[in-house]
Motif scaffolding. Structure first.
Motif, PDB file in Angstrom:
ATOM      1  N   ALA A  29       0.813  -1.227   0.000  1.00 18.85           N
ATOM      2  CA  ALA A  29       0.000   0.000   0.000  1.00 18.85           C
ATOM      3  C   ALA A  29       0.838   1.266   0.000  1.00 18.85           C
ATOM      4  O   ALA A  29       0.476   2.263  -0.649  1.00 18.85           O
ATOM      5  N   ASP A  30       1.966   1.264   0.715  1.00 27.03           N
ATOM      6  CA  ASP A  30       2.797   2.467   0.841  1.00 27.03           C
ATOM      7  C   ASP A  30       4.088   2.376   0.039  1.00 27.03           C
ATOM      8  O   ASP A  30       5.043   3.099   0.313  1.00 27.03           O
ATOM      9  N   GLU A  31       4.108   1.524  -0.970  1.00 20.47           N
ATOM     10  CA  GLU A  31       5.326   1.304  -1.757  1.00 20.47           C
ATOM     11  C   GLU A  31       5.129   1.697  -3.215  1.00 20.47           C
ATOM     12  O   GLU A  31       4.008   1.864  -3.695  1.00 20.47           O
ATOM     13  N   VAL A  32       6.261   1.816  -3.901  1.00 20.52           N
ATOM     14  CA  VAL A  32       6.261   2.013  -5.350  1.00 20.52           C
ATOM     15  C   VAL A  32       7.148   0.960  -5.995  1.00 20.52           C
ATOM     16  O   VAL A  32       8.114   0.485  -5.382  1.00 20.52           O
ATOM     17  N   VAL A  33       6.807   0.586  -7.206  1.00 26.71           N
ATOM     18  CA  VAL A  33       7.677  -0.242  -8.040  1.00 26.71           C
ATOM     19  C   VAL A  33       8.321   0.676  -9.062  1.00 26.71           C
ATOM     20  O   VAL A  33       7.645   1.503  -9.690  1.00 26.71           O
ATOM     21  N   ILE A  34       9.631   0.563  -9.204  1.00 22.62           N
ATOM     22  CA  ILE A  34      10.396   1.442 -10.086  1.00 22.62           C
ATOM     23  C   ILE A  34      11.103   0.625 -11.154  1.00 22.62           C
ATOM     24  O   ILE A  34      11.752  -0.395 -10.839  1.00 22.62           O
ATOM     25  N   LYS A  35      10.977   1.043 -12.401  1.00 26.21           N
ATOM     26  CA  LYS A  35      11.787   0.471 -13.470  1.00 26.21           C
ATOM     27  C   LYS A  35      13.182   1.080 -13.350  1.00 26.21           C
ATOM     28  O   LYS A  35      13.349   2.299 -13.504  1.00 26.21           O
ATOM     29  N   VAL A  36      14.157   0.270 -13.049  1.00 28.38           N
ATOM     30  CA  VAL A  36      15.499   0.763 -12.764  1.00 28.38           C
ATOM     31  C   VAL A  36      16.197   1.156 -14.069  1.00 28.38           C
ATOM     32  O   VAL A  36      16.322   0.341 -14.982  1.00 28.38           O
ATOM     33  N   GLU A  67       6.829   2.603 -12.062  1.00 26.72           N
ATOM     34  CA  GLU A  67       6.098   1.604 -12.846  1.00 26.72           C
ATOM     35  C   GLU A  67       4.707   1.354 -12.260  1.00 26.72           C
ATOM     36  O   GLU A  67       3.733   1.186 -12.987  1.00 26.72           O
ATOM     37  N   ALA A  68       4.623   1.304 -10.926  1.00 30.10           N
ATOM     38  CA  ALA A  68       3.335   1.069 -10.271  1.00 30.10           C
ATOM     39  C   ALA A  68       3.387   1.638  -8.863  1.00 30.10           C
ATOM     40  O   ALA A  68       4.467   1.772  -8.274  1.00 30.10           O
ATOM     41  N   VAL A  69       2.224   1.981  -8.316  1.00 31.35           N
ATOM     42  CA  VAL A  69       2.164   2.561  -6.973  1.00 31.35           C
ATOM     43  C   VAL A  69       1.130   1.817  -6.139  1.00 31.35           C
ATOM     44  O   VAL A  69       0.131   1.306  -6.656  1.00 31.35           O
ATOM     45  N   GLY A  70       1.381   1.789  -4.829  1.00 31.93           N
ATOM     46  CA  GLY A  70       0.429   1.187  -3.902  1.00 31.93           C
ATOM     47  C   GLY A  70      -0.766   2.092  -3.666  1.00 31.93           C
ATOM     48  O   GLY A  70      -0.749   3.288  -3.989  1.00 31.93           O
ATOM     49  N   GLU A  71      -1.795   1.534  -3.051  1.00 29.78           N
ATOM     50  CA  GLU A  71      -3.070   2.236  -2.931  1.00 29.78           C
ATOM     51  C   GLU A  71      -3.002   3.481  -2.053  1.00 29.78           C
ATOM     52  O   GLU A  71      -3.826   4.393  -2.201  1.00 29.78           O
ATOM     53  N   ASN A  72      -2.014   3.571  -1.146  1.00 32.52           N
ATOM     54  CA  ASN A  72      -1.912   4.742  -0.274  1.00 32.52           C
ATOM     55  C   ASN A  72      -0.957   5.811  -0.805  1.00 32.52           C
ATOM     56  O   ASN A  72      -0.780   6.848  -0.159  1.00 32.52           O
ATOM     57  N   VAL A  73      -0.343   5.568  -1.935  1.00 34.07           N
ATOM     58  CA  VAL A  73       0.669   6.492  -2.472  1.00 34.07           C
ATOM     59  C   VAL A  73      -0.020   7.648  -3.186  1.00 34.07           C
ATOM     60  O   VAL A  73      -0.870   7.443  -4.060  1.00 34.07           O
ATOM     61  N   TYR A  74       0.365   8.873  -2.818  1.00 30.08           N
ATOM     62  CA  TYR A  74      -0.291  10.060  -3.368  1.00 30.08           C
ATOM     63  C   TYR A  74       0.641  10.990  -4.136  1.00 30.08           C
ATOM     64  O   TYR A  74       0.185  11.886  -4.838  1.00 30.08           O
ATOM     65  N   PHE A  76       3.136  10.063  -6.419  1.00 24.48           N
ATOM     66  CA  PHE A  76       3.761   9.552  -7.635  1.00 24.48           C
ATOM     67  C   PHE A  76       2.743   8.862  -8.535  1.00 24.48           C
ATOM     68  O   PHE A  76       1.718   8.358  -8.077  1.00 24.48           O
ATOM     69  N   LYS A  77       3.093   8.851  -9.823  1.00 21.21           N
ATOM     70  CA  LYS A  77       2.294   8.138 -10.816  1.00 21.21           C
ATOM     71  C   LYS A  77       3.233   7.471 -11.809  1.00 21.21           C
ATOM     72  O   LYS A  77       4.428   7.804 -11.885  1.00 21.21           O
ATOM     73  N   LYS A  78       2.721   6.532 -12.561  1.00 15.57           N
ATOM     74  CA  LYS A  78       3.510   5.810 -13.555  1.00 15.57           C
ATOM     75  C   LYS A  78       4.207   6.786 -14.497  1.00 15.57           C
ATOM     76  O   LYS A  78       3.587   7.726 -14.990  1.00 15.57           O
ATOM     77  N   HIS A 104       7.934   6.958   1.042  1.00 13.47           N
ATOM     78  CA  HIS A 104       8.505   8.082   1.798  1.00 13.47           C
ATOM     79  C   HIS A 104      10.006   8.230   1.584  1.00 13.47           C
ATOM     80  O   HIS A 104      10.560   9.289   1.888  1.00 13.47           O
ATOM     81  N   THR A 105      10.681   7.201   1.036  1.00 15.27           N
ATOM     82  CA  THR A 105      12.100   7.354   0.690  1.00 15.27           C
ATOM     83  C   THR A 105      12.289   7.346  -0.824  1.00 15.27           C
ATOM     84  O   THR A 105      13.331   6.946  -1.336  1.00 15.27           O
ATOM     85  N   THR A 106      11.270   7.804  -1.522  1.00 12.21           N
ATOM     86  CA  THR A 106      11.301   8.012  -2.972  1.00 12.21           C
ATOM     87  C   THR A 106      11.066   9.493  -3.215  1.00 12.21           C
ATOM     88  O   THR A 106      10.292  10.126  -2.505  1.00 12.21           O
ATOM     89  N   TRP A 107      11.738  10.057  -4.207  1.00 11.10           N
ATOM     90  CA  TRP A 107      11.527  11.490  -4.480  1.00 11.10           C
ATOM     91  C   TRP A 107      11.736  11.792  -5.951  1.00 11.10           C
ATOM     92  O   TRP A 107      12.421  11.065  -6.672  1.00 11.10           O
ATOM     93  N   HIS A 108      11.090  12.875  -6.382  1.00  9.34           N
ATOM     94  CA  HIS A 108      11.201  13.307  -7.772  1.00  9.34           C
ATOM     95  C   HIS A 108      12.590  13.889  -8.037  1.00  9.34           C
ATOM     96  O   HIS A 108      13.152  14.597  -7.194  1.00  9.34           O
ATOM     97  N   ILE A 109      13.126  13.605  -9.219  1.00 16.85           N
ATOM     98  CA  ILE A 109      14.407  14.199  -9.606  1.00 16.85           C
ATOM     99  C   ILE A 109      14.174  15.153 -10.781  1.00 16.85           C
ATOM    100  O   ILE A 109      13.329  14.902 -11.634  1.00 16.85           O
ATOM    101  N   PRO A 110      14.917  16.265 -10.801  1.00 17.71           N
ATOM    102  CA  PRO A 110      14.727  17.246 -11.866  1.00 17.71           C
ATOM    103  C   PRO A 110      15.074  16.679 -13.240  1.00 17.71           C
ATOM    104  O   PRO A 110      15.886  15.753 -13.362  1.00 17.71           O
ATOM    105  N   LYS A 111      14.487  17.255 -14.268  1.00 14.59           N
ATOM    106  CA  LYS A 111      14.803  16.837 -15.630  1.00 14.59           C
ATOM    107  C   LYS A 111      16.262  17.084 -15.978  1.00 14.59           C
ATOM    108  O   LYS A 111      16.826  16.431 -16.854  1.00 14.59           O
TER     109      LYS A 111
END
Length: 345
Positions: A29-36, A67-74, A76-78, A104-111
């Motif tokens: 629920a509080d996790e994200v899947v990331i394409k590395v 790639e995917a987000v848990g149900e409680n994640v607000y 981030f999006k694919k 909570h230990t994921t963050w957006h990086i600038p372009k």
């Protein structure tokens, strides 16, 4: 989405890697899947295998696309460009085509920030920040120091040491006295007020001279091996504190010199039950601190006031990870992190 993915398992004695096929991860629920896209290596990645026999996907520094987000994640999006810190010891580390991280230990990086640069941040920069602000109690960048605050950083060219210097500069901490060796030319670019070359010997005496009579109550030993802390202790006034990335011996720390063990896994400890978290114990709301500081890293990158660590790209993607780990084991890395491109942008 594919049903399976490739990932690297770090094997022990002799140190080697094995690429295996694993099921695609699904986020909690509080996790994200990331394409590395890019990951890097940290010294603990080979040490856990060689010293403790721990065989797993040991990577923790992620840079890539959501790639995917848990149900409680607000947040981030694919498709979002992100960096993230994986829970150490948990399944689906960063040595794979896809990885999992807490939101909570994921963050957006600038372009404007490359995935290679972003991958140098998660473990090393957070270890530096925890030591400076949570353990040593130094002023944060958004409320900088207003008076002279001497700080010794031992291992200034290491990932943790270099980030400690950079963050301390943003906090207006000075004078910063860095200790380095082969990577001393890089440390000169970081803005430390004085630099000590440990290869010249008698480090404690060099530190005393560099302080020019000022009292020093704070030190960050980003090496914590080969008795590095014993070079710092004689220089410190009392009461003082040393942030350490490894514990050292209890008897080495006299009364009035407090050892502060920095364990970056505490940013996950409130919510995730990991071996590292259990060893250290979650303290001082480190998970909240991690949430805030990772987002500060993204903003500081966007504003151009913070940069990543120098890096060396090892070719071969997942197959190149074994080479990087062996280079780390052999002590070949100086003022650089080994990074691997796992997929295209």
């Amino acid at each position: 989405m594919a049903l399976t993915m490739k990932e690297v398992i770090v094997r022990a004695n002799p140190l080697r890697t094995e690429i295996i096929e694993s099921p695609m991860p699904t986020p909690a629920a509080d996790e994200v899947v990331i394409k590395v896209v890019v990951t890097d290596s940290n010294p603990k990645d080979w040490k856990y295998a060689v010293l403790f026999g721990t065989e797993c996907n040991a990577g923790d520094d992620i840079a890539g696309f959501i790639e995917a987000v848990g149900e409680n994640v607000y947040e981030f999006k694919k498709g979002d460009r992100v960096a993230a810190f994986h829970v150490m010891g948990a399944p689906y580390g960063s040595y794979g085509e896809y990885s999992v991280a807490p939101a909570h230990t994921t963050w957006h990086i600038p372009k404007t920030t490359s995935f290679e640069e972003a991958s140098t941040f998660p473990l090393a920069a957070m270890t530096a920040a925890l030591g400076l602000y949570q353990e040593l109690g130094l002023p944060a960048p958004w409320k900088p120091a207003t008076k002279s605050t001497p700080l010794i950083v031992y291992g200034g060219s290491s990932g943790v040491g270099a980030f400690a210097i950079k963050l301390a500069k943003l906090s207006n901490i000075s004078p910063i006295i860095a200790v380095a060796g082969n990577g001393i030319d890089y440390v000169k670019t970081l803005g430390a007020d004085k630099i000590i070359d440990y290869r010249k010997g008698n480090v404690a005496e060099q530190l005393k001279e560099a302080l020019e009579g000022q009292e020093c109550f704070h030190a960050y030993d980003a090496i914590s091996e080969h008795n590095s802390h014993l070079n710092i202790i004689p220089v410190l006034s009392k009461p003082s504190a040393i942030a350490m990335v490894l514990p050292g011996k209890d008897d080495d720390f006299p009364e009035g010199i407090q050892r502060k063990l920095v364990m970056v896994g505490t940013v996950h400890a409130e919510k995730f039950n990991t071996p590292v978290a259990a060893l250290s114990g979650a303290k001082k709301n480190d998970d909240h601190f991690g949430f805030a500081m990772y987002r500060f890293f993204g903003r500081a990158l966007a504003n151009g006031i913070l940069t990543g660590h120098p890096y060396t790209v090892i070719e071969g993607g997942l197959e190149g990870i074994e080479e990087g780990l062996k280079r780390l084991q052999d002590g070949k890395a100086s003022a650089t992190k080994y990074v691997y491109r796992i997929s295209a942008d």
